[in-house]
Design an enzyme around this catalytic site. Structure first.
Site, PDB file in Angstrom:
ATOM      1  N   GLU A 182      50.722  28.514  49.320  1.00 52.57           N
ATOM      2  CA  GLU A 182      49.359  29.065  49.237  1.00 52.57           C
ATOM      3  C   GLU A 182      48.944  28.954  47.782  1.00 52.57           C
ATOM      4  O   GLU A 182      49.400  29.729  46.948  1.00 52.57           O
ATOM      5  CB  GLU A 182      49.338  30.530  49.701  1.00 52.57           C
ATOM      6  CG  GLU A 182      49.666  30.732  51.168  1.00 52.57           C
ATOM      7  CD  GLU A 182      48.591  30.200  52.094  1.00 52.57           C
ATOM      8  OE1 GLU A 182      47.477  29.882  51.632  1.00 52.57           O
ATOM      9  OE2 GLU A 182      48.877  30.079  53.294  1.00 52.57           O
ATOM     10  N   GLU A 238      49.438  31.178  56.711  1.00 54.80           N
ATOM     11  CA  GLU A 238      50.042  32.507  56.817  1.00 54.80           C
ATOM     12  C   GLU A 238      49.136  33.373  57.675  1.00 54.80           C
ATOM     13  O   GLU A 238      47.917  33.268  57.608  1.00 54.80           O
ATOM     14  CB  GLU A 238      50.198  33.131  55.423  1.00 54.80           C
ATOM     15  CG  GLU A 238      51.233  32.388  54.594  1.00 54.80           C
ATOM     16  CD  GLU A 238      51.525  33.037  53.242  1.00 54.80           C
ATOM     17  OE1 GLU A 238      50.750  33.907  52.803  1.00 54.80           O
ATOM     18  OE2 GLU A 238      52.532  32.656  52.632  1.00 54.80           O
TER      19      GLU A 238
HETATM   20  P1  NAP Z   1      51.469  31.341  38.945  1.00 56.43           P
HETATM   21  O1  NAP Z   1      51.415  31.338  37.467  1.00 56.43           O
HETATM   22  O2  NAP Z   1      51.573  30.050  39.650  1.00 56.43           O
HETATM   23  O3  NAP Z   1      52.677  32.304  39.350  1.00 56.43           O
HETATM   24  C1  NAP Z   1      53.030  32.538  40.688  1.00 56.43           C
HETATM   25  C2  NAP Z   1      54.502  32.875  40.752  1.00 56.43           C
HETATM   26  O4  NAP Z   1      55.271  31.766  40.279  1.00 56.43           O
HETATM   27  C3  NAP Z   1      54.893  34.066  39.872  1.00 56.43           C
HETATM   28  O5  NAP Z   1      55.920  34.784  40.503  1.00 56.43           O
HETATM   29  C4  NAP Z   1      55.392  33.382  38.619  1.00 56.43           C
HETATM   30  O6  NAP Z   1      56.282  34.149  37.850  1.00 56.43           O
HETATM   31  C5  NAP Z   1      56.099  32.186  39.204  1.00 56.43           C
HETATM   32  N1  NAP Z   1      56.251  31.116  38.215  1.00 56.43           N
HETATM   33  C6  NAP Z   1      55.521  30.896  37.105  1.00 56.43           C
HETATM   34  N2  NAP Z   1      55.989  29.822  36.419  1.00 56.43           N
HETATM   35  C7  NAP Z   1      57.042  29.361  37.120  1.00 56.43           C
HETATM   36  C8  NAP Z   1      57.947  28.276  36.933  1.00 56.43           C
HETATM   37  N3  NAP Z   1      57.857  27.451  35.900  1.00 56.43           N
HETATM   38  N4  NAP Z   1      58.913  28.084  37.844  1.00 56.43           N
HETATM   39  C9  NAP Z   1      59.019  28.912  38.887  1.00 56.43           C
HETATM   40  N5  NAP Z   1      58.192  29.963  39.127  1.00 56.43           N
HETATM   41  C10 NAP Z   1      57.206  30.176  38.261  1.00 56.43           C
HETATM   42  O7  NAP Z   1      50.189  32.048  39.567  1.00 56.43           O
HETATM   43  P2  NAP Z   1      49.597  33.477  39.188  1.00 56.43           P
HETATM   44  O8  NAP Z   1      48.920  33.366  37.889  1.00 56.43           O
HETATM   45  O9  NAP Z   1      50.610  34.548  39.370  1.00 56.43           O
HETATM   46  O10 NAP Z   1      48.545  33.672  40.368  1.00 56.43           O
HETATM   47  C11 NAP Z   1      47.306  33.105  40.316  1.00 56.43           C
HETATM   48  C12 NAP Z   1      47.229  31.847  41.160  1.00 56.43           C
HETATM   49  O11 NAP Z   1      47.657  32.136  42.485  1.00 56.43           O
HETATM   50  C13 NAP Z   1      45.824  31.334  41.299  1.00 56.43           C
HETATM   51  O12 NAP Z   1      45.807  29.945  41.176  1.00 56.43           O
HETATM   52  C14 NAP Z   1      45.423  31.748  42.712  1.00 56.43           C
HETATM   53  O13 NAP Z   1      44.404  30.963  43.269  1.00 56.43           O
HETATM   54  C15 NAP Z   1      46.716  31.631  43.421  1.00 56.43           C
HETATM   55  N6  NAP Z   1      46.721  32.457  44.626  1.00 56.43           N
HETATM   56  C16 NAP Z   1      46.631  31.833  45.827  1.00 56.43           C
HETATM   57  C17 NAP Z   1      46.593  32.583  46.986  1.00 56.43           C
HETATM   58  C18 NAP Z   1      46.518  31.909  48.309  1.00 56.43           C
HETATM   59  O14 NAP Z   1      46.795  32.583  49.305  1.00 56.43           O
HETATM   60  N7  NAP Z   1      46.178  30.632  48.395  1.00 56.43           N
HETATM   61  C19 NAP Z   1      46.646  33.972  46.920  1.00 56.43           C
HETATM   62  C20 NAP Z   1      46.744  34.581  45.678  1.00 56.43           C
HETATM   63  C21 NAP Z   1      46.778  33.807  44.530  1.00 56.43           C
HETATM   64  P3  NAP Z   1      55.796  34.945  36.522  1.00 56.43           P
HETATM   65  O15 NAP Z   1      55.022  36.101  37.042  1.00 56.43           O
HETATM   66  O16 NAP Z   1      57.025  35.344  35.837  1.00 56.43           O
HETATM   67  O17 NAP Z   1      54.949  34.001  35.718  1.00 56.43           O
END
Ligand code: NAP
Length: 497
Positions: free
Chosen positions: A267, A475
């Site tokens: 997602e 989901e």
């Molecule tokens: P993110 O930076 O991609 O992080 C998501 C998860 O991945 C967090 O647990 C993060 O851990 C982990 N992560 C970060 N860098 C990583 C790496 N190099 N290797 C493995 N895991 C890693 O996203 P976010 O800023 O938390 O959330 C915002 C994004 O989520 C937006 O793009 C939004 O559109 C998307 N989103 C999508 C949905 C959907 O249902 N489609 C719903 C909600 C959000 P850390 O917290 O430690 O960085």
């Protein structure tokens, strides 16, 4: 156990059930620290105050959580579905009974207004209730045999150990939407929550424990993302990765999972268009655009990132929209009446600042906000920029903050072209009263979800998910459990009588 760790006293005092705020990881039914004793602190984005710490588990400790999940799998998948359903139901009931404490924990670590946090707890719990029921209906199929004297069936079996990697913007719902479906299917789960919001995840673990989820069936590991998620993607015992987060990280996890050929549910990011035709009530359109953009303080994958308004109503729309945006109440999510909380981190504030500066430099008009807010360093004023053009950053990148960008369009064809001009495809919003147009445009919009004359569309029974670079899989609903099952084809020969 709580006495052994540093936890801000003021926070504990506000909870009616202090044991919901857990500063330890939850592995194999035990609360545990890292062997290294290293921890990471979690802070309140509204005040900057430290809320507490969680352990930084290493790769070996993560591997032990996977091994525990693997051991627990055999007994969990062998339970009668109604027994799994009963335990899931107890987890759901526990969440609802604790909803005020859970919402408080969420607002403290995530910043969203308390009323929104309460709403998320109900939303999160609804997936557990739904999948408790679905557990009982995981039927397969009998195949009309093409060979003589054969019974052929296609059975649905749990995929195995599932790793759930979740973001901070919906700290509870993004866990339950995945984990409840996986658990109902008979899988065991290892959750790695976002660094910013581990306490919501650990509170869910405490309630799962109380509900009677057997040791090892549901685990929560905290610590460095690369270390932990790296182990989860590498470990061959993890059979599925269910990720919610940015497209950039999702693509990386797809690549990292390739060597062990895992099932993937992704997602990912959104960049939603909101299209408003002049054939409806303008005030309704303004309110819808407000809700679609500023839900979750703009930090929402469903947030309307590009608002397209028909030229006939463009200026009147902007005037009313600017007035409504100016009136939004910004502040600490625990204060009454607050509609917009803080952003999650400095990067998010910087992105809003950069996108607004870029748009203004390329000829946009600033009609509201456009700067930080005195409530604190992580607050950004709800902002409206008009005359967005395709060359602006905001027209191409997800903002994930309270900045609304609007552009005019002239006809249906142009609206579809603008809306589809992106690599994302999560949700599109369409406002029109013309039935023919609704039919044509819902066909033409290249999105996993289309909201017609409404904004709130999510919930437990629907298939949530995107196309293109917004993700893989769905989901929610009956579809959500498919992500965690494998089909087993059995062909049994019998002697003709
Ligand atoms: P993110 O930076 O991609 O992080 C998501 C998860 O991945 C967090 O647990 C993060 O851990 C982990 N992560 C970060 N860098 C990583 C790496 N190099 N290797 C493995 N895991 C890693 O996203 P976010 O800023 O938390 O959330 C915002 C994004 O989520 C937006 O793009 C939004 O559109 C998307 N989103 C999508 C949905 C959907 O249902 N489609 C719903 C909600 C959000 P850390 O917290 O430690 O960085």
């Amino acid at each position: 156990m709580l006495e052994a760790v540093k936890m801000q006293e003021g926070v504990l005092d506000r909870l009616s059930d202090r044991r919901l705020l857990r500063p330890l990881a939850y592995v194999d039914g035990q609360w545990c620290a890292a062997a290294s004793a290293v921890t990471s602190s979690v802070s309140d984005p509204a005040t900057g105050a430290t809320l507490g710490t969680v352990p930084d588990l290493d790769a070996a400790e993560t591997g032990r959580a996977v091994a525990a999940a693997q051991r627990a799998l055999t007994a969990w998948r062998a339970l009668l579905p109604q027994e799994r359903a009963r335990i899931l139901r107890a987890w759901h009931d526990g969440m609802l009974a604790a909803r005020e404490d859970l919402a408080l924990i969420m607002t403290l670590e995530q910043g969203k207004p308390y009323a929104e946090a309460l709403g998320e707890i109900a939303y999160a719990a609804s997936f557990i209730e739904w999948y408790a029921e679905e557990a009982k209906r995981l039927n397969g199929e009998t195949i009309a045999s093409h060979l003589p004297n054969r019974h052929m069936t296609a059975r649905r079996e749990p995929v195995g150990v599932v790793a759930c990697v979740t973001p901070w913007n919906f700290p509870s719902a993004m866990i339950t939407r995945k984990a409840a479906a996986a658990l109902a299917a008979g899988c065991s789960v290892v959750v790695r929550p976002a660094s910013e919001t581990p306490f919501s995840a650990l509170a869910l673990a405490e309630l799962a424990d109380r509900a009677g989820l057997p040791a090892g069936v549901f685990n929560v590991v905290t610590g460095n993302a690369r270390t932990i998620v790296g182990e989860l993607t590498r470990n061959p015992a993890v059979r599925a990765i269910s990720f919610t987060g940015s497209t950039e990280i999702g693509a990386r996890l797809i690549a990292e999972s390739a060597p062990t050929v895992k099932r993937l549910s992704m997602e990912l990011g959104g960049h939603a268009p909101f299209i408003l035709f002049p054939d409806g009530d303008l005030d309704d359109g303004v309110e819808a655009a407000l809700a679609a953009k500023f839900q979750t303080s703009g930090q929402d994958c469903l947030a309307a990132n590009r608002i397209y308004v028909h030229r006939d109503i463009y200026e009147p729309f902007l005037a009313r929209y600017a007035a409504r945006i100016d009136a939004l109440c910004v502040g600490n999510g625990l204060d009454d009446g607050v509609e917009i909380g803080p952003l999650m981190h400095e990067r998010a504030v910087d992105k809003c600042t950069a996108q607004v500066a870029d748009a203004l430099a390329k000829g946009a008009r600033l009609l509201a906000g456009g700067e930080g807010h005195p409530a604190g360093p992580l607050f950004y004023r709800p902002t409206l920029i008009a005359d967005m053009t395709p060359d602006m950053q905001i027209a191409r990148e997800e903002t994930f903050g309270p900045v609304a960008a609007v552009a005019p369009f002239d006809d249906e064809e142009q609206a579809v072209e603008l809306a589809n001009d992106t690599e994302y495809g999560l949700v599109a919003y369409l406002y029109t009263q013309d039935h023919g147009r609704i039919c044509r445009m819902t066909d033409a919009l290249d999105y996993g979800m289309v909201a017609v004359n409404c904004v709130k569309i999510t919930g437990h029974p629907v298939p949530f998910g995107g196309v293109k670079q917004s993700g893989l899989g769905r989901e929610g609903g009956a579809w959500g459990i498919d992500e965690f099952t494998e089909l087993k084809y059995v062909c049994a020969a019998y002697r003709a009588g």
